[in-house]
Motif scaffolding. Structure first.
Motif, PDB file in Angstrom:
ATOM      1  N   VAL A 123       0.825  -1.214   0.000  1.00 17.50           N
ATOM      2  CA  VAL A 123       0.000   0.000   0.000  1.00 17.50           C
ATOM      3  C   VAL A 123       0.856   1.260   0.000  1.00 17.50           C
ATOM      4  O   VAL A 123       0.578   2.231  -0.709  1.00 17.50           O
ATOM      5  CB  VAL A 123      -0.959  -0.003   1.211  1.00 17.50           C
ATOM      6  CG1 VAL A 123      -1.815   1.235   1.208  1.00 17.50           C
ATOM      7  CG2 VAL A 123      -1.837  -1.229   1.173  1.00 17.50           C
ATOM      8  N   ARG A 157       2.310   1.932  -3.350  1.00 20.79           N
ATOM      9  CA  ARG A 157       1.267   2.416  -4.253  1.00 20.79           C
ATOM     10  C   ARG A 157       0.971   3.875  -3.962  1.00 20.79           C
ATOM     11  O   ARG A 157       0.826   4.691  -4.865  1.00 20.79           O
ATOM     12  CB  ARG A 157      -0.013   1.591  -4.085  1.00 20.79           C
ATOM     13  CG  ARG A 157      -0.014   0.273  -4.791  1.00 20.79           C
ATOM     14  CD  ARG A 157      -1.414  -0.094  -5.207  1.00 20.79           C
ATOM     15  NE  ARG A 157      -2.335  -0.152  -4.089  1.00 20.79           N
ATOM     16  CZ  ARG A 157      -2.573  -1.234  -3.366  1.00 20.79           C
ATOM     17  NH1 ARG A 157      -1.942  -2.357  -3.640  1.00 20.79           N
ATOM     18  NH2 ARG A 157      -3.436  -1.194  -2.375  1.00 20.79           N
ATOM     19  N   LYS A 158       0.876   4.178  -2.658  1.00 21.32           N
ATOM     20  CA  LYS A 158       0.576   5.559  -2.290  1.00 21.32           C
ATOM     21  C   LYS A 158       1.663   6.499  -2.798  1.00 21.32           C
ATOM     22  O   LYS A 158       1.383   7.577  -3.320  1.00 21.32           O
ATOM     23  CB  LYS A 158       0.443   5.664  -0.769  1.00 21.32           C
ATOM     24  CG  LYS A 158       0.114   7.080  -0.320  1.00 21.32           C
ATOM     25  CD  LYS A 158       0.599   7.359   1.051  1.00 21.32           C
ATOM     26  CE  LYS A 158       2.066   7.705   1.021  1.00 21.32           C
ATOM     27  NZ  LYS A 158       2.547   8.264   2.273  1.00 21.32           N
ATOM     28  N   ALA A 182       3.598   6.065  -5.301  1.00 12.08           N
ATOM     29  CA  ALA A 182       3.514   6.179  -6.756  1.00 12.08           C
ATOM     30  C   ALA A 182       2.395   7.116  -7.165  1.00 12.08           C
ATOM     31  O   ALA A 182       2.553   7.948  -8.063  1.00 12.08           O
ATOM     32  CB  ALA A 182       3.301   4.790  -7.368  1.00 12.08           C
TER      33      ALA A 182
END
Lengths: 166, 339
Positions: A32, A35-36, A38
């Protein structure tokens, strides 16, 4: 008034592009936090690209984000020349060291300079405030768009969940 | 981390709720203001109404019709390129000084209509030009008009902003008009009654007014700045606001990361979103009104001279001007937006 919507529209198009570019260059699976990061990176790059590089903060944001990603060609693709120019200036300033703030206003302007990307290189207080204003407007646009997208994703997520449960 | 997520979410939810209420109040306020100004204005009330409606709503037709009388004046000015302090300044000034005839500053026009005559309009509009051009225009208009209630500074670079205070009381204007001193030298600053007129103090005053104007614009953009006076307090507010926005971006990106396991925005959503953003007209009956928060000129850079000082609250939640199906969807999602 129309232009605020146009800004948001341009931003979202650029954001989709940067997200795609980032997606192709990063290996999966991601947790997570990655992803955050990115998403945050792509969003910052997109909002800076929407401003299209005539302000200090947009160029500084791109150079700052360009350091975080390993995929340098992508950052360069977004903004070519000014990025390197901006990066060199920022680095020299940091090397020269910080000076202690004398008065309350001085301290606060220093803090503001640290918040606004590229603020450290701006000497003129007048211009700093202008840059801050512009930056705030675009930051608002970014927040608005991201909030909309998040709301839509939440709703579509709920819908797909309902469909699956049924 | 999950608790933090939930608490942050409730915070943003509260802010969204408040902002909906605030927005309702703002809409009501705007309508009240609109009515007040309509009653107060003696002549050109129709145009005033249109301009205020433009500012309160998002209507393209109003925009076009109200700015058609100004278009010919605005078109005569063209893009101005300031020779500023350097490349970034130059571009900034270029953006700011370029006036698109469509996006006329509402305050500018309101003040213009409050004054007398078309010559005043010309002066208010021409205040955005750069120094050299301003001198020419000024010489022309000075011959026509006796007094001018505004102070101008035509120093290079950033001093190119419109210098009106958006004064609403005409009595103050007439008193200023009586005490005006006309100057035709390089620095076009007119001294008010009882103030020194030597060069240094004029320049100093121009500089101070420039900075105070900037602070005023900041007040309009950053919500809640009206109560604080003094540079330190306002800087505090600005810093707080920027930090808030940055934290919001951080939080929203985390939320998107949670909701999207594949790091992709779904394609159908994209088309829907594009449709949402292209649909500009907002009906007044709808709960969410797309508020014109920050006047941007055509390039999308900040048009500082166009910020309306009367605008008090800034609205946080995005609008829902949308196709019918998606609109109900969006309304339910944002109104009933809870974990």
């Amino acid at each position: 008034m129309n232009t605020y919507n146009m800004v948001k529209q341009r931003f979202i198009k650029k954001w989709i592009n940067t997200l795609h570019m980032l997606d192709s260059s990063i290996e999966h699976p991601l947790n997570v936090t990655e992803r955050k990061n990115a998403i945050r990176l792509s969003s910052d790059l997109a909002i800076a690209a929407t401003r299209s590089g005539s302000t200090v903060w947009s160029r500084a944001l791109i150079s700052r984000s360009g350091n975080k990603t390993t995929n340098k060609p992508m950052a360069r693709r977004i903004l070519k020349k000014a990025r390197n120019r901006m990066k060199n200036r920022c680095n020299t300033l940091r090397r020269n060291g910080n000076f202690t703030a004398k008065s309350g206003t001085r301290k606060r302007t220093d803090l503001l300079k640290s918040l606004v990307p590229g603020g450290e290189v701006i000497d003129d207080k007048d211009y700093l405030i202008r840059e801050t204003l512009d930056y705030i407007v675009y930051l608002r646009a970014q927040v608005d768009v991201m909030r909309t997208v998040a709301a839509i994703d939440l709703v579509t997520g709920n819908l797909t969940n309902d469909r699956r449960n049924k | 981390m999950l608790e933090g997520l939930v608490s942050q979410e409730s915070l943003s939810l509260n802010s969204m709720d408040m902002s909906v209420l605030e927005r309702l109040k703002w809409v009501q306020q705007q309508q009240q203001q609109l009515q007040q100004v309509v009653y107060q204005s003696s002549n050109n009330s129709h145009e005033l109404l249109q301009i205020l409606q433009f500012h309160g709503s998002n209507n393209d037709d109003l925009l076009q019709s109200s700015f058609s009388p100004f278009q010919m004046l605005g078109s005569g000015f063209g893009p101005n390129y300031n020779i500023g302090f350097g490349p970034p300044h130059e571009a900034m000034d270029e953006c700011i000084s370029r006036t698109s005839s469509c996006h006329m500053e509402p305050v500018d026009t309101i003040e213009v209509l409050l004054k007398t005559g078309e010559e005043n309009r010309a002066i208010a509009l021409k205040n955005k030009r750069n120094p050299e051009v301003k001198t020419r225009g000024e010489e022309k208009t000075e011959k026509k008009i006796k007094v001018e209630a505004e102070t101008e500074s035509s120093m290079k670079g950033k001093s190119n902003m419109r210098n009106t205070e958006a004064s609403s009381d005409t009595s103050k204007e007439t008193s200023k008009k009586a005490s005006e001193i006309q100057k035709l030298d390089y620095i076009h600053v007119r001294a008010r009654r009882g103030q020194a007129t030597d060069r240094h103090s004029l320049a100093e005053r121009a500089r101070r007014e420039k900075i105070s104007k900037k602070m005023k614009y900041l007040q309009d953009i950053v919500p809640g700045c009206n109560k604080v006076t003094g540079k330190a307090g306002m800087l505090d507010e600005i810093i707080n606001y920027v930090q808030c926005l940055q934290r919001q971006v951080e939080f929203l990106s985390m939320k998107l990361a949670v909701l999207n396991p594949e790091l992709e925005l779904a394609v159908e959503d994209v088309s829907v979103k594009q449709a949402y953003f292209t649909n500009v007209v907002a009906s007044k009956q709808s709960i969410m009104v797309d508020v014109p928060l920050f006047p941007l000129d055509q390039q999308g850079s900040l048009d500082l001279s166009a910020i309306n000082p009367n605008q008090t609250t800034s609205i946080e939640a995005p609008s829902a001007s949308w196709e019918t199906q998606s609109q109900s969807l969006y309304n339910t999602s944002s109104l009933g937006f809870q974990y």
